[in-house]
Design an enzyme around this catalytic site. Structure first.
Site, short mmCIF file in Angstrom:
data_model
loop_
_atom_site.label_atom_id
_atom_site.label_comp_id
_atom_site.label_asym_id
_atom_site.label_seq_id
_atom_site.Cartn_x
_atom_site.Cartn_y
_atom_site.Cartn_z
N ARG A 39 0.84 -1.09 -0.07
CA ARG A 39 -0.08 0.09 -0.01
C ARG A 39 0.81 1.17 0.02
NH1 ARG A 39 -1.77 3.09 4.27
NH2 ARG A 39 -1.54 1.39 5.73
N TYR A 92 -16.81 14.17 -17.31
CA TYR A 92 -17.54 12.68 -17.22
C TYR A 92 -18.42 12.59 -16.14
CZ TYR A 92 -17.02 8.02 -15.39
OH TYR A 92 -17.29 6.77 -14.90
N ASP A 165 -7.98 16.47 -16.70
CA ASP A 165 -7.94 14.98 -16.99
C ASP A 165 -7.93 14.91 -18.55
OD1 ASP A 165 -9.04 12.61 -17.76
OD2 ASP A 165 -11.05 12.66 -16.48
N LYS A 190 -8.13 3.50 -19.53
CA LYS A 190 -8.61 3.78 -21.11
C LYS A 190 -7.46 3.27 -21.92
CE LYS A 190 -12.47 4.39 -19.13
NZ LYS A 190 -12.56 5.01 -17.71
#
Length: 377
Positions: A39, A92, A165, A190
């Site tokens: 982590r 989005y 973005d 993506k």
């Protein structure tokens, strides 16, 4: 025997061992010299973060479990309870839902700025505790192209950070830091990973200080990406430039076919000369315009969209984007479903709007399929 692999192995481990307390102290005294817990850091997630940093020309990054986690990390890097965010209205749907529904519970408020006001009238929307402007290089789903330099100048004049973005454009087309951005984020799911088999995100910082803050947020909120997903994303990155060339080439051909077809009422693609930001996109995107195409059927109804979906064989309905295989999505029913009907209409997301993610298949096959699907009655 020493082993020197060309490709970084998958470090599929949650924890790393220490020989003694001296080695433990070195971990805390020399950041980055060793690993403790995945982590906090893992060679695979660090490799992905470094690769995206290099592509964007930034100072450091954090790899996250999804694009949504990347947006969350970006906002939290600059905001606390009582702060205010400006967000492009064309964005989005998941991003707007995060801001409006969840971050509001943490005391972070948001105002949405129409596209036309992002670079010319930003002060009208700012508040005393506004901290940042969030926008997309190419908007989802209507593919409006923001003037990043003008947006950065407008934001910085108000003392705000610009968070971009860059998922649709990728650093192959546009590198927002070169235009004044402060943070750049991606849904790595993506184009960066590119094969529809990874869920991941990344946020890149322009300064080392912001990069350190992002890493802290990723660790403490548990946003860190797993070793396997990181390794797959790095593998996908190796072909990003080749894939983007094919995506852009095919999308241009698809857009030009759609413009000519009588069943299509309107086409949204920056590569078309009639697109309002065509010249800006040509300069800002280094002569390429991306792999996403949206269009509105002349019969602007859900029934017409369903007929088109059933008829198409090469564009399956899959509510995501940017894989090597083509697909289509229906913004009103998926990505922007959380918006009210009035909000969708205001943005131009009508019943007959379809978004295509144009893949890298032979263009002739895609064009033939679209032609027959649009011809179908």
């Amino acid at each position: 025997m020493k082993i020197h692999p060309k490709i970084t192995p998958i470090y599929q481990t949650s924890v790393f061992k220490f020989e003694d307390l001296n080695e433990l102290e070195l971990y805390f005294g020399e950041p980055g010299s060793r690993y403790l817990y995945s982590r906090n850091g893992n060679p695979n997630s660090d490799e992905l973060a470094a690769a995206v940093t290099q592509l964007e020309g930034g100072a450091g990054a954090v790899a996250t479990g999804s694009g949504m986690a990347a947006i969350f990390a970006a906002v939290m890097a600059y905001c606390e309870a009582g702060d205010h965010v400006l967000c492009a209205a064309d964005i989005y749907g998941g991003s707007s839902a995060l801001l409006s529904q969840e971050l509001s519970r943490l005391g972070i408020t948001v105002s949405y700025v129409p596209f036309a006001d992002l670079t010319t009238n930003l002060p009208a929307y700012a508040q005393p505790r506004t901290r940042l402007l969030l926008c997309e290089t190419i908007s989802n789903p209507l593919l409006r192209v923001i003037d990043l330099r003008a947006a950065a100048n407008a934001a910085h004049a108000l003392g705000l950070k610009l968070v971009v973005d860059n998922t649709f454009a990728t650093p192959v087309l546009t590198r927002p830091f070169e235009h004044g951005a402060d943070l750049v984020m991606h849904s790595v799911t993506k184009y960066l990973a590119g094969h529809s088999d990874v869920t991941a995100g990344a946020v890149v910082a322009r300064t080392p200080e912001d990069a350190a803050r992002l890493r802290q947020i990723g660790t403490l909120f548990g946003l860190t990406l797993s070793p396997m997903e990181s390794w797959l994303a790095v593998r996908g990155l190796k072909t990003l430039r080749l894939r983007m060339e094919a995506h852009c080439r095919n999308a241009q051909a698809v857009a030009e076919l759609l413009v000519r077809h009588p069943a299509v009422g309107q086409v949204f693609y920056p590569g078309l000369p009639g697109h309002p930001q065509h010249q800006l996109a040509a300069v800002q995107g280094a002569g390429s315009f991306g792999g996403m195409v949206s269009f509105r059927l002349a019969d602007d109804t859900t029934e017409a969209v369903s007929r088109f979906m059933r008829a198409s064989q090469r564009f399956p309905f899959a509510p995501s984007l940017a894989g090597v295989d083509s697909s289509l999505s229906y913004p009103a029913g998926t990505s922007h479903r959380a918006l009210t009907e009035e909000q969708r209409q205001e943005l131009g997301i009508t019943a007959g709007l379809v978004r295509l993610s144009v893949g890298i298949e032979p263009a002739a096959e895609l064009l033939a399929d679209l032609q027959q699907a649009l011809d179908a009655k």
